[in-house]
Design an enzyme around this catalytic site. Structure first.
Site, PDB file in Angstrom:
ATOM      1  N   ASP A 170       0.849  -1.195   0.000  1.00  0.00           N
ATOM      2  CA  ASP A 170       0.000   0.000   0.000  1.00  0.00           C
ATOM      3  C   ASP A 170       0.884   1.243   0.000  1.00  0.00           C
ATOM      4  OD1 ASP A 170       0.837  -0.506   2.713  1.00  0.00           O
ATOM      5  OD2 ASP A 170      -0.748   0.815   3.452  1.00  0.00           O
TER       6      ASP A 170
ATOM      7  N   GLU B 228       0.095  -0.945   5.831  1.00  0.00           N
ATOM      8  CA  GLU B 228       1.158  -0.372   6.669  1.00  0.00           C
ATOM      9  C   GLU B 228       0.930   1.116   6.894  1.00  0.00           C
ATOM     10  OE1 GLU B 228       4.761   1.354   8.203  1.00  0.00           O
ATOM     11  OE2 GLU B 228       3.802   1.914   6.334  1.00  0.00           O
TER      12      GLU B 228
HETATM   13  N1  BES Z   1       8.635   3.177   5.579  1.00  0.00           N
HETATM   14  C1  BES Z   1       8.047   4.102   6.478  1.00  0.00           C
HETATM   15  C2  BES Z   1       8.837   4.274   7.775  1.00  0.00           C
HETATM   16  C3  BES Z   1      10.263   4.729   7.646  1.00  0.00           C
HETATM   17  C4  BES Z   1      10.714   5.474   6.572  1.00  0.00           C
HETATM   18  C5  BES Z   1      11.135   4.401   8.658  1.00  0.00           C
HETATM   19  C6  BES Z   1      12.051   5.874   6.507  1.00  0.00           C
HETATM   20  C7  BES Z   1      12.443   4.808   8.604  1.00  0.00           C
HETATM   21  C8  BES Z   1      12.902   5.536   7.519  1.00  0.00           C
HETATM   22  C9  BES Z   1       6.633   3.649   6.794  1.00  0.00           C
HETATM   23  O1  BES Z   1       5.923   3.321   5.627  1.00  0.00           O
HETATM   24  C10 BES Z   1       5.890   4.795   7.437  1.00  0.00           C
HETATM   25  O2  BES Z   1       5.600   5.738   6.754  1.00  0.00           O
HETATM   26  N2  BES Z   1       5.565   4.686   8.731  1.00  0.00           N
HETATM   27  C11 BES Z   1       4.759   5.647   9.391  1.00  0.00           C
HETATM   28  C12 BES Z   1       4.037   5.055  10.548  1.00  0.00           C
HETATM   29  C13 BES Z   1       2.794   4.275  10.195  1.00  0.00           C
HETATM   30  C14 BES Z   1       2.127   3.754  11.444  1.00  0.00           C
HETATM   31  C15 BES Z   1       1.825   5.076   9.365  1.00  0.00           C
HETATM   32  C16 BES Z   1       5.593   6.783   9.941  1.00  0.00           C
HETATM   33  O3  BES Z   1       6.764   6.617  10.281  1.00  0.00           O
HETATM   34  O4  BES Z   1       5.022   7.869  10.015  1.00  0.00           O
HETATM   35 MN    MN Z   2       7.037   2.127   4.375  1.00  0.00          MN
HETATM   36 MN    MN Z   3       5.230   5.210   4.671  1.00  0.00          MN
END
Ligand code: BES
Ligand code: MN
Ligand code: MN
Length: 461
Positions: A88, A158
């Site tokens: 996604d 995710e």
């Molecule tokens: N891939 C990201 C997280 C990420 C990006 C970690 C770059 C470290 C470096 C993930 O898809 C994301 O966006 N996570 C969200 C949290 C989620 C619960 C929506 C975030 O970090 O805001």
């Molecule tokens: Mn991600």
């Molecule tokens: Mn993300």
């Protein structure tokens, strides 16, 4: 494994073309209008895994979007690597700030990506990175160099909190049994500075609503005599940080793990230019918690940020009104040992307690999760180090990231598995922003590095 470079050279145009097809699918999990596209994308991932050589691939239904599960077993006595990723993507808006259609991928050269980068929503986060694993598997299977068993678990929620995956993991311990989880959903320092992510922050996300009178009021007739919920909300939010930018919620820092000076010194060795950082963001100064460097503020320290705030009249011209309600979305990034549910509770209690008489406050928790730290003194981490040395010709630097992948802590809790965060994106790739892109160099380097990880994980265990 030495043939991986040749295999990539011979097949790279096809790899890129296949990724572009996947990127054309608008699998936006947050927006129900795209639900059919999200489902179609799960089918496309299933096909890709089958073609890459999995013996068994299934679309696992959940209460939400399905999880694509695939496996290739070569010998039950050998170790198993579980690959996690997500198909996604974030919504594309604000669409007008994109230079090209977010779902019509284009390849363009940039200063940082002289070999070109693919511009599309999800190019880096996470379709491009997830697809590296599919192509690495294809290489290993077709060349008979897969040294162990592999499982794939690719989810479609995710970006909206992995609700269904939590359910799936809790109910499928046996199916998901593994020796290590391998994830490419993070970044690295620069194309000539390989790094491995050794930590993720946790997250507590809440929405707040402040209500004053039972209806919007004339700001002349009532102004000055009745609480204005926007004035009150902004004042409450402002009070959540003190003059040193410490968060003022009582007990918020109680469990925060303070790093030793030696650990902080070690962190400071990673290359970082404050000047370049400011220039890239077009800011004249950084801002944050007193006593910590920019790198520390964005990784090992917790934060509290308003993500959105609204209420009252925002249309054309002027309307003299005291609104009945004001709202904000607030996220707190947490560090290891801070429990997200506990922090949500501390926030709620505190926020309710600072509301002045004359308003009512409602706090609604959204998703969240725990932070994570990868131990570096394990064979798995050392395998990742050796893999980077093979592909980049350089020792990778361990880096604690500020981002969150809440499901990683749950993997440890439920499956007892550690995760290796072997990401190839750059901070400048604009994930979640307009013009997200992923370097062709990064995409191919990932495909090259992954088989080396398998090799060293199995052979040096
Ligand atoms: N891939 C990201 C997280 C990420 C990006 C970690 C770059 C470290 C470096 C993930 O898809 C994301 O966006 N996570 C969200 C949290 C989620 C619960 C929506 C975030 O970090 O805001
Ligand atoms: Mn991600
Ligand atoms: Mn993300």
């Amino acid at each position: 494994m030495d043939s991986v470079k040749n295999y990539i050279q011979e097949n790279k145009d096809r790899f890129i073309a296949e990724l572009i097809e996947l990127l054309k699918m608008p699998s936006i999990s947050a927006d129900a209008a795209y639900s059919q596209d999200v489902l179609n994308t799960s089918e496309a991932v299933k096909d890709a895994l089958e073609k890459a050589g999995c013996d068994k691939v299934e679309i696992c239904e959940t209460p939400g979007y399905p999880i694509v599960y695939g496996e290739k077993t070569i010998d039950p006595a050998l170790p198993t690597v579980l690959v996690y990723g997500h198909y996604d993507v974030q919504p594309a808006d604000p669409i007008e700030l994109w230079d090209s259609d977010p779902f019509e991928p284009v390849i363009k050269k940039t200063d940082i990506h002289p070999d070109g980068a693919i511009f599309a929503r999800g190019a880096c986060d996470d379709k491009g990175q997830m697809f590296m694993h599919v192509k690495a598997l294809e290489y290993m299977v077709r060349n008979n160099v897969l040294p162990c068993n592999v499982k794939f678990m690719i989810e479609g929620e995710e970006e909206v909190g992995s609700g269904s995956l939590s359910w799936f993991v809790k109910n499928n311990h046996e199916k998901l049994k593994n020796d290590i989880i391998l994830i490419s959903d993070t970044g690295m320092l620069a194309n000539d500075t390989p790094s491995i992510t050794t930590g993720l922050r946790g997250l507590s996300y809440v929405e707040v609503e402040v209500t004053s009178a039972n209806r919007d009021l004339h700001s002349g007739l009532y102004g000055g005599a009745v609480a204005n919920p926007i004035n009150v909300l902004t004042k409450m939010i402002a009070s959540l940080h003190d003059e040193n930018n410490h968060i003022t919620i009582p007990h918020f820092y109680d469990k925060v793990e303070e790093l030793s000076q030696a650990e902080r010194d070690e962190m400071a060795k990673a290359p970082f230019s404050l000047e370049a950082y400011k220039k890239a963001l077009d800011i004249d100064a950084v801002y944050g918690e007193k006593g910590y460097t920019t790198t520390e503020r964005a990784s090992i320290r917790p934060t509290l940020d308003v993500n959105g705030i609204w209420g009252g009249y925002t249309g054309q011209g002027a309307k003299t009104v005291i609104p009945s309600k004001a709202y904000a979305k607030i996220s707190m990034r947490l560090v290891p040992n801070q429990d997200n549910l506990e922090i949500t509770e501390l926030f709620t209690k505190h926020f309710e307690s600072i509301a002045p008489a004359g308003v009512r406050v409602k706090v609604t928790p959204h998703h969240g999760g725990q932070g994570y730290v990868t131990p570096t003194d394990t064979p798995a981490y050392q395998a990742a180090v050796k893999a980077c040395k093979e592909s980049f010709g350089k020792e990778p630097i361990p880096v604690r990231s500020g981002g969150s992948i809440p499901i990683v802590a749950l993997f440890e809790e439920e499956l007892g598995s550690k995760s290796i965060l072997l990401g190839f994106g750059l901070d400048s790739d604009a994930i979640h922003s307009p013009n997200e892109h992923y370097g062709i160099f990064n995409f191919l380097k990932g495909i090259e590095t992954i088989p080396w990880f398998y090799h060293y994980f199995v052979n040096n265990k």
